[in-house]
Design an enzyme around this catalytic site. Structure first.
Site, PDB file in Angstrom:
ATOM      1  N   ARG A  96     -42.033 -68.409  23.052  1.00  0.00           N
ATOM      2  CA  ARG A  96     -43.071 -67.880  23.223  1.00  0.00           C
ATOM      3  C   ARG A  96     -44.255 -69.233  22.954  1.00  0.00           C
ATOM      4  O   ARG A  96     -45.005 -69.276  23.817  1.00  0.00           O
ATOM      5  CB  ARG A  96     -43.527 -66.892  22.103  1.00  0.00           C
ATOM      6  CG  ARG A  96     -42.930 -65.494  22.616  1.00  0.00           C
ATOM      7  CD  ARG A  96     -42.749 -64.575  21.467  1.00  0.00           C
ATOM      8  NE  ARG A  96     -42.136 -65.568  20.286  1.00  0.00           N
ATOM      9  CZ  ARG A  96     -41.917 -64.783  19.184  1.00  0.00           C
ATOM     10  NH1 ARG A  96     -42.327 -63.592  18.773  1.00  0.00           N
ATOM     11  NH2 ARG A  96     -41.580 -65.378  17.949  1.00  0.00           N
ATOM     12  N   HIS A 141     -39.509 -58.581  24.840  1.00  0.00           N
ATOM     13  CA  HIS A 141     -37.928 -58.729  24.918  1.00  0.00           C
ATOM     14  C   HIS A 141     -37.566 -58.190  26.236  1.00  0.00           C
ATOM     15  O   HIS A 141     -36.887 -58.691  26.992  1.00  0.00           O
ATOM     16  CB  HIS A 141     -37.481 -57.967  23.919  1.00  0.00           C
ATOM     17  CG  HIS A 141     -37.464 -58.457  22.417  1.00  0.00           C
ATOM     18  ND1 HIS A 141     -37.916 -57.406  21.513  1.00  0.00           N
ATOM     19  CD2 HIS A 141     -37.046 -59.506  21.882  1.00  0.00           C
ATOM     20  CE1 HIS A 141     -37.797 -58.241  20.234  1.00  0.00           C
ATOM     21  NE2 HIS A 141     -37.248 -59.637  20.487  1.00  0.00           N
ATOM     22  N   LYS A 182     -30.542 -60.200   5.865  1.00  0.00           N
ATOM     23  CA  LYS A 182     -31.764 -60.033   6.056  1.00  0.00           C
ATOM     24  C   LYS A 182     -32.399 -58.466   6.211  1.00  0.00           C
ATOM     25  O   LYS A 182     -31.831 -57.496   6.721  1.00  0.00           O
ATOM     26  CB  LYS A 182     -31.992 -60.516   7.541  1.00  0.00           C
ATOM     27  CG  LYS A 182     -33.602 -60.833   8.332  1.00  0.00           C
ATOM     28  CD  LYS A 182     -33.658 -61.590   9.526  1.00  0.00           C
ATOM     29  CE  LYS A 182     -34.748 -61.315  10.059  1.00  0.00           C
ATOM     30  NZ  LYS A 182     -34.942 -62.073  11.483  1.00  0.00           N
ATOM     31  N   SER A 197     -41.666 -58.685  16.997  1.00  0.00           N
ATOM     32  CA  SER A 197     -41.291 -57.626  16.369  1.00  0.00           C
ATOM     33  C   SER A 197     -41.798 -57.542  14.821  1.00  0.00           C
ATOM     34  O   SER A 197     -42.175 -56.456  14.276  1.00  0.00           O
ATOM     35  CB  SER A 197     -39.563 -57.560  16.180  1.00  0.00           C
ATOM     36  OG  SER A 197     -39.030 -57.562  17.336  1.00  0.00           O
TER      37      SER A 197
HETATM   38  O1  PNS Z   1     -34.175 -62.319  16.641  1.00  0.00           O
HETATM   39  P1  PNS Z   1     -33.869 -63.571  15.936  1.00  0.00           P
HETATM   40  O2  PNS Z   1     -33.842 -63.164  14.352  1.00  0.00           O
HETATM   41  O3  PNS Z   1     -34.832 -64.816  16.154  1.00  0.00           O
HETATM   42  O4  PNS Z   1     -32.334 -63.657  16.460  1.00  0.00           O
HETATM   43  C1  PNS Z   1     -31.753 -65.036  15.608  1.00  0.00           C
HETATM   44  C2  PNS Z   1     -30.186 -64.963  15.833  1.00  0.00           C
HETATM   45  C3  PNS Z   1     -29.525 -63.612  15.833  1.00  0.00           C
HETATM   46  C4  PNS Z   1     -30.077 -65.438  17.355  1.00  0.00           C
HETATM   47  C5  PNS Z   1     -29.673 -66.163  15.102  1.00  0.00           C
HETATM   48  O5  PNS Z   1     -29.974 -65.911  13.669  1.00  0.00           O
HETATM   49  C6  PNS Z   1     -28.231 -66.115  15.043  1.00  0.00           C
HETATM   50  O6  PNS Z   1     -27.388 -66.612  15.976  1.00  0.00           O
HETATM   51  N1  PNS Z   1     -27.324 -65.808  13.994  1.00  0.00           N
HETATM   52  C7  PNS Z   1     -26.037 -65.558  13.813  1.00  0.00           C
HETATM   53  C8  PNS Z   1     -25.619 -66.590  13.083  1.00  0.00           C
HETATM   54  C9  PNS Z   1     -25.323 -68.209  13.552  1.00  0.00           C
HETATM   55  O7  PNS Z   1     -24.706 -68.207  14.545  1.00  0.00           O
HETATM   56  N2  PNS Z   1     -26.006 -68.945  12.877  1.00  0.00           N
HETATM   57  C10 PNS Z   1     -26.129 -70.208  13.198  1.00  0.00           C
HETATM   58  C11 PNS Z   1     -26.962 -70.450  14.592  1.00  0.00           C
HETATM   59  S1  PNS Z   1     -28.036 -71.931  14.402  1.00  0.00           S
END
Ligand code: PNS
Length: 161
Positions: free
Chosen positions: A91, A18, A42, A129
């Site tokens: 990645r 990150h 989650k 992570s």
């Molecule tokens: O680090 P991560 O868990 O891969 O991050 C994922 C994240 C937080 C970017 C994604 O889950 C997100 O945007 N969540 C907010 C809810 C949302 O907008 N969902 C629709 C996205 S397609």
């Protein structure tokens, strides 16, 4: 127009991968916010506030970086803070399908928003992570993956001290 970007994620915890992305993004955007998602569905190892505090520690040398948390849709958060770019790391091929879907869904929900995908340094392409949590939970050395104080926090969590 000022280039304001959001770097969203779970950051449970923030890793060198990150931070590598952050270092690259800082050079591209005037204003960058790391936004920790609040997702009650989650199960996370660290609370959102613990994650925010760890990110603040790990990123204090960056002047144009802010740390925040958000719940609900990412696009709504982007509208609220007037950001026009979302930064995500890419990645390996395994990331592609989910990121592709997310990019297109987000764009269909909010047209002015663009996703920018960044490749980390090759030494971090395997890092996540979740793998850091697993290594730490089994008493492994995570000093090559996260900052020293985060390695300490992981130890505390897993009671390996
Ligand atoms: O680090 P991560 O868990 O891969 O991050 C994922 C994240 C937080 C970017 C994604 O889950 C997100 O945007 N969540 C907010 C809810 C949302 O907008 N969902 C629709 C996205 S397609």
């Amino acid at each position: 127009m000022k280039k304001k970007a959001i770097y969203p994620g779970s950051f449970d915890p923030i890793t060198f991968g990150h931070l590598d992305l952050l270092k690259r993004s800082c050079k591209l955007f005037d204003d960058l916010t790391i936004a920790v998602v609040v997702n009650p569905h989650k199960k996370a190892l660290f609370t959102v506030d613990e994650r925010v505090a760890m990110i603040k520690m790990a990123t204090k040398k960056y002047r144009n970086v802010k740390i925040d948390k958000f719940d609900g849709l990412l696009v709504d958060y982007a509208k609220k803070v007037k950001a026009n770019v979302i930064i995500r790391g890419l990645r390996a091929i395994a990331d592609f399908e989910y990121e592709f879907q997310m990019a297109l869904v987000n764009r269909s929900l909010y047209k002015p928003l663009d996703m920018v995908y960044m490749m980390p340094s090759v030494e971090y392409t395997y890092l996540s992570s979740s793998i850091v949590r697993e290594v730490a939970s089994l008493g492994g050395d995570v000093s090559g993956f996260v900052s020293t104080f985060i390695a300490g926090k992981l130890k505390e969590k897993f009671n390996n001290a």
